[in-house]
Design an enzyme around this catalytic site. Structure first.
Site, short mmCIF file in Angstrom:
data_model
loop_
_atom_site.label_atom_id
_atom_site.label_comp_id
_atom_site.label_asym_id
_atom_site.label_seq_id
_atom_site.Cartn_x
_atom_site.Cartn_y
_atom_site.Cartn_z
N LEU A 1 4.50 -1.97 5.13
CA LEU A 1 5.86 -1.47 5.32
C LEU A 1 5.92 -0.31 6.30
O LEU A 1 6.93 -0.12 6.99
CB LEU A 1 6.45 -1.04 3.98
N GLY A 2 4.87 0.49 6.37
CA GLY A 2 4.88 1.64 7.26
C GLY A 2 3.77 2.59 6.88
O GLY A 2 2.97 2.34 5.96
N ALA A 3 3.72 3.70 7.58
CA ALA A 3 2.71 4.72 7.32
C ALA A 3 3.33 6.09 7.47
O ALA A 3 4.25 6.30 8.27
CB ALA A 3 1.51 4.57 8.28
N GLY B 1 2.49 10.64 6.54
CA GLY B 1 1.47 11.66 6.66
C GLY B 1 0.38 11.56 5.61
O GLY B 1 -0.73 12.05 5.81
N GLY C 1 -0.29 8.47 3.65
CA GLY C 1 -0.89 7.17 3.41
C GLY C 1 -0.11 6.05 4.06
O GLY C 1 0.90 6.26 4.76
N VAL D 1 1.89 2.43 3.43
CA VAL D 1 2.66 1.80 2.36
C VAL D 1 2.64 0.29 2.56
O VAL D 1 2.89 -0.21 3.67
CB VAL D 1 4.11 2.32 2.36
N LYS E 1 1.28 2.80 -2.07
CA LYS E 1 0.90 3.78 -1.03
C LYS E 1 -0.59 4.05 -1.14
O LYS E 1 -1.06 4.65 -2.12
CB LYS E 1 1.71 5.08 -1.18
N ASP F 1 8.82 17.63 0.40
CA ASP F 1 8.83 16.95 1.70
C ASP F 1 10.10 16.11 1.87
O ASP F 1 10.05 15.01 2.41
CB ASP F 1 7.59 16.06 1.84
#
Length: 482
Positions: A18-20, A22, A24, A26, A40, A134
């Site tokens: 799905l993406g990355a 800072g 990990g 996902v 994650k 965050d």
């Protein structure tokens, strides 16, 4: 690197990346019961920090207590082995950062729902004793049910020397509170600062502390005021309080949620629901004009109010005249903001009272515009003419081709077509609804016989056969293509 897609990680089957971020990478995955979850997998430099993993292991149980429609709950975690990972509820939607970048700022009712949803999420997180640390546009997923906050508690739990040096925590300094950048600690107040910065970005489409190198943005966060130009008037005071440099001066998430709940009706009061529908558009116009006059030209607004008060002392007739003059003045002054007010009202779902003209049986159509029944009759007539003429041409060509080798077939084709047109024309005459249809049928029947005679006289059988074959081929190709 995380585990590749298609493999299993513990009891979870990884489907796609799905993406990355800072911390990990996902992955979309299936749990043992076949439900979709988000896994994650921590980056190697994070997984190598034993202190950070130990702190995260202690925080996971607390993070699992966070429940709410606007948070992605932590479902499971495994912080041992070669690929430590966390499992959260899978949220299908688009990040706020991508939505604003593609579609522009969020406004109207969408902005109200976003503010309330983020406030509810922070209230749920803080009630469980967790600090997000965050919160930023990339960690807010917009769904049909409202905003959902992801990755809460991870940044705070993984705050250690080796992780911070890697840049994972200070990834977006424009959304971190001054005390976080200065290293003096991060509590719930830091999340309120991030809330204000995130909502300012959503409302304006600009980063509240600008862009540039992280050090420059961080300096502006600590020493400069945020850029809140373009933030709606109902939201700007709340964001100013959230973005204060002094942490104790910021409101709590619960206080923020209460204030947003009280501010919501004022935002949606562009069109009063107690007024009749016929005056709804006028109320939008007047409300927009009054708001614009009150914010940009308070002196002129006070003059208008004084004019109304003076009119009330001159009797009913004078009051009506003054009121009409006042409305005309407001209409002229608010002409440039009427479209904006209407847009906000539509986005907030408050224009439900505006009536529209609904078609009902028996209602006359607009002048010069045919009714639905008339339009259908015209369409039927066009299709009938095309069918009769096209069939007549094809029958004439086929009958002329068979005239010499098969005269019986030629006569049968002409007779069948002629009887069909006579029957159809007779039905139209008997019904007395469409005399032009009968005329078309009779003309086509006679034209088919005349064309048969002309083609059979001037063209050979071979030429007619080639023409007939070409026509049939074209018709079949058209039918197959359609």
């Amino acid at each position: 690197m995380g585990a590749p897609d298609g493999e299993r990680l513990g009891p979870y089957h990884l489907l796609s990346t799905l993406g990355a971020g800072g911390f990990g990478e996902v992955h979309l995955a299936l749990d043992p019961e076949g439900r979709t979850v988000a896994v994650k997998i921590l980056h190697p430099h994070v997984a190598a920090d034993a202190t950070a993993l130990a702190r995260l292991a202690r925080e996971v149980e607390t993070m699992r207590l966070v429940q709410g429609p606007h948070v992605a709950e932590v479902l499971d975690a495994s912080l041992e082995g070669a690929h430590p990972y966390l499992v959260t509820r899978y949220v299908q939607g688009r990040p706020l950062s991508a939505v604003v970048a593609a579609d522009g700022p969020v406004g109207g009712g969408d902005l109200v729902r976003l503010a309330r949803g983020l406030a509810e999420a922070l209230a749920a997180v803080h009630a469980a004793g967790v600090v997000h640390r965050d919160l930023k546009p990339a960690n807010v997923i917009l769904t049909d049910g409202g905003p959902v906050v992801i990755d809460f508690g991870i940044a705070c739990a993984l705050d250690s020397a080796s992780v911070t040096v890697s840049g994972a925590v200070l990834g977006t300094p424009g959304y971190l509170a001054p005390e976080v950048l200065e290293g003096t600690g991060a509590g719930e107040e830091a999340d309120l600062f991030s809330f204000g910065a995130t909502l300012a970005y959503a409302a304006t489409g600009r980063h509240p502390y600008g862009m540039g190198p992280p050090s420059a943005v961080g300096y502006r966060v600590v020493h400069h005021d945020p850029d809140l130009e373009g933030v709606p008037g109902w939201l700007e005071p709340l964001l100013q309080e959230c973005l204060r440099r002094d942490p104790p001066a910021r409101p709590s998430a619960a206080e923020l949620l209460d204030r947003l709940g009280a501010a919501g009706p004022a935002v949606h009061a562009v069109i009063p629901r107690s007024r009749p529908p016929s005056s709804a558009a006028t109320e939008v116009h007047d409300a927009a004009g009054a708001r614009e006059l009150g914010t940009r030209e308070p002196g002129r607004a006070r003059e208008s109010v004084r004019a109304q008060e003076a009119a009330g002392t001159r009797g009913a007739t004078g009051a009506q005249e003054a009121a009409r003059a006042h409305r005309a003045t407001l209409a002229r002054e608010a002409a440039d903001v009427q479209d904006t007010a209407l847009h906000e009202a539509v986005a907030g779902g408050t224009v439900q009272e505006l009536s529209t003209r609904e078609w009902r049986p028996g209602r006359r159509p607009a002048p010069g515009r045919p009714s639905a029944e008339e339009a259908r009759e015209r369409r039927r007539a066009v299709l009938h003419r095309r069918w009769v003429i096209g069939t007549g041409l094809l029958v004439s060509l086929a009958a002329a081709t068979a005239r010499e080798p098969l005269p019986e077939v030629s006569l049968l084709l002409l007779t069948t077509y002629g009887l069909a047109t006579l029957v159809d024309g007779g039905i139209a005459l008997f019904a007395r609804r469409n005399r032009s249809r009968a005329v078309v049928d009779l003309a086509c029947g006679a034209g088919a016989v005349a064309l048969w005679a002309v083609l059979g006289t001037f063209f050979s059988t071979l030429t007619l056969a080639l023409a007939l074959g070409t026509v049939v081929f074209v018709l079949v190709a058209i039918l197959m293509a359609s």
